[in-house]
Enzyme design. Sequence first.
Site, short mmCIF file in Angstrom:
data_model
loop_
_atom_site.label_atom_id
_atom_site.label_comp_id
_atom_site.label_asym_id
_atom_site.label_seq_id
_atom_site.Cartn_x
_atom_site.Cartn_y
_atom_site.Cartn_z
N GLY A 1 47.32 58.66 30.68
CA GLY A 1 48.50 59.50 30.88
C GLY A 1 48.31 60.77 31.67
N TRP B 1 48.08 61.35 34.89
CA TRP B 1 48.97 61.48 36.05
C TRP B 1 50.39 61.83 35.60
CZ3 TRP B 1 48.22 58.05 40.95
CH2 TRP B 1 46.97 58.32 41.51
N ASP C 1 52.60 50.74 31.27
CA ASP C 1 51.26 50.19 31.14
C ASP C 1 51.29 49.07 30.12
OD1 ASP C 1 48.32 49.85 30.73
OD2 ASP C 1 48.21 51.72 31.84
N ASP D 1 54.17 44.51 30.82
CA ASP D 1 53.93 44.14 32.21
C ASP D 1 55.20 44.39 33.01
OD1 ASP D 1 53.54 42.78 34.64
OD2 ASP D 1 52.30 41.24 33.70
N ASP E 1 47.52 54.50 39.52
CA ASP E 1 46.08 54.70 39.37
C ASP E 1 45.46 53.44 38.76
OD1 ASP E 1 43.79 56.30 39.68
OD2 ASP E 1 43.85 56.95 37.59
N LYS F 1 45.77 53.72 44.13
CA LYS F 1 44.31 53.76 44.20
C LYS F 1 43.79 52.43 44.71
CE LYS F 1 41.78 53.91 40.33
NZ LYS F 1 41.11 54.61 39.21
#
Length: 220
Positions: free
Chosen positions: A60, A62, A92, A108, A133, A173
């Site tokens: 968490g 970000w 997530d 998902d 990320d 990322k």
Amino acid sequence: MAKNRFNQHWLHDHINDPYVKMAQREGYRARAAYKLKEIDEQDKLIRPGQVIVDLGATPGSWSQYARNKLAQGKKRDAEREGGIDGTIVALDILPMEPIADVHFLQGDFREDDVLHQLEEVLEGRAVDLVISDMAPNLSGVASADAARIEHLCDLALEFAQNHLKPDGALLVKCFHGSGYSQIVEKFKQQFKVVAPRKPKASRDKSSETFILGRQLKHPR
């Protein structure tokens, strides 16, 4: 023995990492917050009133940074005061401890149930910024790892295509490797402006990098 030495070396580096110390001091759940902070300061990604979606958000940090940036007032303890100028949705498949003013959806984001929950939060609004990320569990097999990394970037790209405003942005990322050029090319197919970013908070020995795409070429 070699594995133990590696673990001891990693632990020593981690404990003495200035970003780890800073995260502990400033209340962030992970040092990764400073990667987003540096990119945001360079590219002015997060602004008042925005709708932001954080993919692969757990633990968490970000979302914490984005929340603090949108918080009313400029105090670091704004999280206790409550209220932000904007909307943040964190997604997530793993659980995440609550963050004030952040909507967390566990599941998902490709599944209809999760997308329906997201639509309820967004209330018909398009997204200004998607941040990701996400990273796979690396196996050490270059070809397999490249495929996993590219797959996660593909998921973020597809999500952005479906939810971003025409002038929105996507930050993901990825890692330098055999699949990096393909990922950059996919970004160029989807966005008018594409730029790599390597924040100082990324570890020196890591091949980690970030790709920023802005302004959709073919908005929906």
